[in-house]
Design an enzyme around this catalytic site. Structure first.
Site, PDB file in Angstrom:
ATOM      1  N   HIS A  65      41.864  14.451  98.309  1.00 56.21           N
ATOM      2  CA  HIS A  65      43.026  15.081  97.690  1.00 56.21           C
ATOM      3  C   HIS A  65      42.816  15.229  96.185  1.00 56.21           C
ATOM      4  O   HIS A  65      43.179  16.236  95.588  1.00 56.21           O
ATOM      5  CB  HIS A  65      44.283  14.242  97.962  1.00 56.21           C
ATOM      6  CG  HIS A  65      44.618  14.188  99.417  1.00 56.21           C
ATOM      7  ND1 HIS A  65      45.732  14.789  99.947  1.00 56.21           N
ATOM      8  CD2 HIS A  65      43.962  13.649 100.465  1.00 56.21           C
ATOM      9  CE1 HIS A  65      45.748  14.606 101.261  1.00 56.21           C
ATOM     10  NE2 HIS A  65      44.687  13.908 101.589  1.00 56.21           N
ATOM     11  N   SER A 113      34.354  19.196 101.944  1.00 57.37           N
ATOM     12  CA  SER A 113      32.925  19.328 102.251  1.00 57.37           C
ATOM     13  C   SER A 113      32.667  20.677 102.907  1.00 57.37           C
ATOM     14  O   SER A 113      31.656  21.336 102.637  1.00 57.37           O
ATOM     15  CB  SER A 113      32.475  18.197 103.170  1.00 57.37           C
ATOM     16  OG  SER A 113      32.578  16.962 102.493  1.00 57.37           O
ATOM     17  N   GLY A 146      41.354  13.943 112.535  1.00 61.43           N
ATOM     18  CA  GLY A 146      42.175  14.763 111.624  1.00 61.43           C
ATOM     19  C   GLY A 146      41.728  16.216 111.670  1.00 61.43           C
ATOM     20  O   GLY A 146      41.273  16.714 112.710  1.00 61.43           O
ATOM     21  N   HIS A 179      30.804  15.384 108.104  1.00 61.06           N
ATOM     22  CA  HIS A 179      31.947  15.066 108.970  1.00 61.06           C
ATOM     23  C   HIS A 179      32.972  16.209 108.950  1.00 61.06           C
ATOM     24  O   HIS A 179      33.993  16.121 109.632  1.00 61.06           O
ATOM     25  CB  HIS A 179      32.602  13.768 108.503  1.00 61.06           C
ATOM     26  CG  HIS A 179      33.376  13.907 107.221  1.00 61.06           C
ATOM     27  ND1 HIS A 179      32.867  14.506 106.093  1.00 61.06           N
ATOM     28  CD2 HIS A 179      34.648  13.551 106.897  1.00 61.06           C
ATOM     29  CE1 HIS A 179      33.776  14.499 105.130  1.00 61.06           C
ATOM     30  NE2 HIS A 179      34.869  13.931 105.586  1.00 61.06           N
ATOM     31  N   GLN A 228      39.191  17.508 110.537  1.00 63.39           N
ATOM     32  CA  GLN A 228      37.736  17.691 110.648  1.00 63.39           C
ATOM     33  C   GLN A 228      37.374  18.388 111.969  1.00 63.39           C
ATOM     34  O   GLN A 228      36.414  19.152 112.029  1.00 63.39           O
ATOM     35  CB  GLN A 228      37.035  16.326 110.585  1.00 63.39           C
ATOM     36  CG  GLN A 228      37.284  15.587 109.281  1.00 63.39           C
ATOM     37  CD  GLN A 228      37.139  14.071 109.435  1.00 63.39           C
ATOM     38  OE1 GLN A 228      36.514  13.592 110.376  1.00 63.39           O
ATOM     39  NE2 GLN A 228      37.699  13.320 108.505  1.00 63.39           N
TER      40      GLN A 228
HETATM   41  C1  UDX Z   1      39.924  13.598 103.800  1.00 68.88           C
HETATM   42  C2  UDX Z   1      39.836  14.400 105.119  1.00 68.88           C
HETATM   43  O1  UDX Z   1      38.767  14.018 105.907  1.00 68.88           O
HETATM   44  C3  UDX Z   1      39.774  15.864 104.814  1.00 68.88           C
HETATM   45  O2  UDX Z   1      39.538  16.611 105.970  1.00 68.88           O
HETATM   46  C4  UDX Z   1      41.088  16.213 104.200  1.00 68.88           C
HETATM   47  O3  UDX Z   1      41.220  17.589 104.065  1.00 68.88           O
HETATM   48  C5  UDX Z   1      41.212  15.472 102.890  1.00 68.88           C
HETATM   49  O4  UDX Z   1      41.093  14.062 103.114  1.00 68.88           O
HETATM   50  P1  UDX Z   1      37.343  13.183 103.095  1.00 68.88           P
HETATM   51  O5  UDX Z   1      37.136  12.648 104.453  1.00 68.88           O
HETATM   52  O6  UDX Z   1      36.998  12.311 101.983  1.00 68.88           O
HETATM   53  O7  UDX Z   1      38.812  13.780 102.925  1.00 68.88           O
HETATM   54  O8  UDX Z   1      36.407  14.497 103.081  1.00 68.88           O
HETATM   55  P2  UDX Z   1      36.330  15.791 102.184  1.00 68.88           P
HETATM   56  O9  UDX Z   1      37.539  16.645 102.357  1.00 68.88           O
HETATM   57  O10 UDX Z   1      35.051  16.420 102.518  1.00 68.88           O
HETATM   58  O11 UDX Z   1      36.335  15.264 100.689  1.00 68.88           O
HETATM   59  C6  UDX Z   1      35.336  14.432 100.166  1.00 68.88           C
HETATM   60  C7  UDX Z   1      35.053  14.830  98.743  1.00 68.88           C
HETATM   61  O12 UDX Z   1      34.219  13.828  98.164  1.00 68.88           O
HETATM   62  C8  UDX Z   1      34.312  16.159  98.610  1.00 68.88           C
HETATM   63  O13 UDX Z   1      34.859  16.903  97.557  1.00 68.88           O
HETATM   64  C9  UDX Z   1      32.882  15.741  98.291  1.00 68.88           C
HETATM   65  O14 UDX Z   1      32.192  16.642  97.450  1.00 68.88           O
HETATM   66  C10 UDX Z   1      33.070  14.421  97.592  1.00 68.88           C
HETATM   67  N1  UDX Z   1      31.911  13.543  97.809  1.00 68.88           N
HETATM   68  C11 UDX Z   1      31.662  13.035  99.048  1.00 68.88           C
HETATM   69  C12 UDX Z   1      31.092  13.253  96.744  1.00 68.88           C
HETATM   70  O15 UDX Z   1      31.316  13.730  95.627  1.00 68.88           O
HETATM   71  N2  UDX Z   1      30.038  12.414  96.949  1.00 68.88           N
HETATM   72  C13 UDX Z   1      29.748  11.878  98.142  1.00 68.88           C
HETATM   73  O16 UDX Z   1      28.786  11.111  98.243  1.00 68.88           O
HETATM   74  C14 UDX Z   1      30.598  12.184  99.250  1.00 68.88           C
END
Ligand code: UDX
Length: 467
Positions: A26, A368, A386, A363, A388
């Protein structure tokens, strides 16, 4: 004198305050929206709970209060709510936010006015259903930033209004249809909406927010018009009619240099050798693997993933949380030394943009997903829960950008990891997937370039707020 103060206030840029749910998935899109809005000349304050503040200060080097930092023609500043620490349990966090959030947020809004920067618009994101009520109580209009896809928005909207019945989870062949979306099965539905969902309070918060989302003056969405044209076009025909979705994404780091880099949303400090390591690898050779900030792989999955990545014979960069690293097989890091790198957190935007990166085992969190679309990198999709599940369906089947990695009933197997990576990088359809990824990348970049569809939507929002 009062006349001078009034004149100064009149010429000051309009102030937009964002309030963000505590989660990396978020914080990133909210902060990137903050930068886009500030770049067009407004003052933007990013706020969240105190624990997010502490992590942003430690990992991203931001500082709270003061005038903030210049971004384009405006500024971005930070302020955090006073709150206690409810601990790591998600249900405890939701309950805590429900009671402690509203008074702390009202106090924050009032303080902005007292300090001479009255708030012209509050931007809230999903999972904080009380934030827009607090803003309304202070007489401030709100915008929602929907941080997931328009497809997921439509699925939630239809569910909340009783307009769809999803097929049973134990019947994978059963299908349903919604306007502007392809035929889907229960496996494509955000898992929070299915009977097996264990995160009840989170699901409640989302559903509550959906009941009131129509009260927002704007519903901005982290997507772009060209990516989800059909579902966006179909929504006005749904009864009761959903609010208009205004795509402002993809909210990715635009990599415009130091000024943009001065404000980042990392809650964990990224390993600083990733880009150097990638520089030393051949072009389009590296498998980048990460499951984002909230998915936790089981010890068995970590071991299978490790053996699977090693058996591809390709260089790989793998993000493994510190608390998960003890599950790596004994001697694994030595056995892959030089060819494989394991880091607790990466600068993902830079990794995906790097010419050495060949594919992304992901994931399929929505950030991502959009980041890999924007970078034009094919995927191995390994969704867990969720939204994903929906995102993976779109990446692989609708956008044609990759393959699925599926766990067998007995769990994830190393051969499945190896085969999925090979299919995405070198299989008979790999060239096609790369071509699709590159086409979507060009469309994503055009949407956020000056005058592109999303850039125009941000400009229109800024103009209305500043009016
Ligand atoms: C969660 C849910 O999974 C996602 O689907 C929802 O929309 C928001 O909350 P998350 O699981 O953390 O988020 O995944 P993602 O939405 O991909 O966000 C992760 C963020 O962390 C991305 O912006 C990614 O670039 C960043 N990240 C991840 C890094 O900067 N470094 C990393 O090693 C891993």
């Amino acid at each position: 004198p009062p006349a001078v103060a009034a004149a100064a206030a009149a010429s000051a840029p309009a102030h937009v305050l964002l309030i963000c749910f505590p989660g990396q998935g978020h914080v990133n899109p909210m902060l990137r929206l903050a930068k886009r809005v500030a770049a067009k000349g407004l003052l933007v304050t990013f706020s969240s709970v105190a624990s997010v503040g502490a992590r942003l200060v430690a990992a991203a080097g931001v500082s709270a209060g003061g005038d903030g930092v210049p971004v384009g023609r405006g500024r971005v500043r930070f302020e955090f709510l006073e709150d206690g620490d409810p601990g790591p349990d998600l249900d405890d966090l939701m309950r805590h936010l429900e009671t402690a959030g509203p008074p702390a947020f009202a106090a924050l809004l009032r303080r902005q006015a007292e300090e001479g920067r009255p708030v012209a618009c509050v931007v809230v994101n999903p999972f904080l259903p009380w934030a827009s009520d607090v803003a309304a109580g202070e007489g401030i209009p709100t915008a929602v930033l929907w941080v997931q896809s328009c497809a997921v928005f439509s699925l939630y909207y239809h569910h909340v209004h009783g307009l769809v019945e999803f097929p049973p989870e134990d019947d994978p062949a059963a299908r349903f249809r919604l306007p502007g979306l392809p035929e889907m099965s229960a496996a494509d539905v955000p898992s929070f909406l299915l009977p097996s969902n264990p995160f009840k309070l989170l699901a409640d918060a989302i559903i509550t927010q959906f009941r009131t989302i129509g009260r927002a003056s704007w519903v901005l969405v982290n997507s772009f018009a060209e990516l989800e044209a059909d579902v966006v076009a179909a929504l006005p025909g749904v009864t009761p009619r959903p609010p208009e979705l205004i795509p402002v994404g993809p909210l990715i780091e635009l990599q415009q240099g130091e000024e943009d880099d001065a404000v980042r949303g990392d809650l964990i400090k990224a390993a600083d050798n990733c880009v150097e390591w990638l520089d030393a690898q051949p072009p389009r050779s590296v498998v980048y693997a990460s499951v984002g900030s909230v998915v936790v792989l089981s010890p068995g999955e970590v071991a299978e993933m490790a053996h699977g990545l090693a058996s591809t014979g390709r260089p790989f960069l793998w993000v493994v949380r510190l608390d998960t690293q003890p599950h790596l097989p004994a001697g694994f890091l030595d056995s892959v030394s030089g060819r494989g790198a394991v880091v607790p957190w990466s600068p993902q935007d830079r990794v995906l943009a790097h010419p050495s990166t060949a594919c992304f085992l992901t994931h399929c969190g929505w950030n991502s997903t959009l980041e890999t679309v924007a970078a034009g990198v094919p995927v191995v999709a390994f969704p867990q829960w969720g939204d994903q599940c929906t995102d993976a369906r779109f990446l692989v089947e609708e956008l044609g950008m990759g393959v699925r990695l599926r766990a067998a009933p007995a769990g994830l197997r190393r051969e499945a990891v190896r085969d999925a990576v090979e299919a995405a990088v070198a299989g008979p359809r790999a060239g096609e997937m790369l071509a699709s990824a590159r086409r979507w990348s060009a469309a994503a970049r055009a949407a956020v370039a000056p005058g592109g569809s999303s850039d125009a939507h941000v400009q229109a929002f800024v103009d209305e707020v500043a009016r």
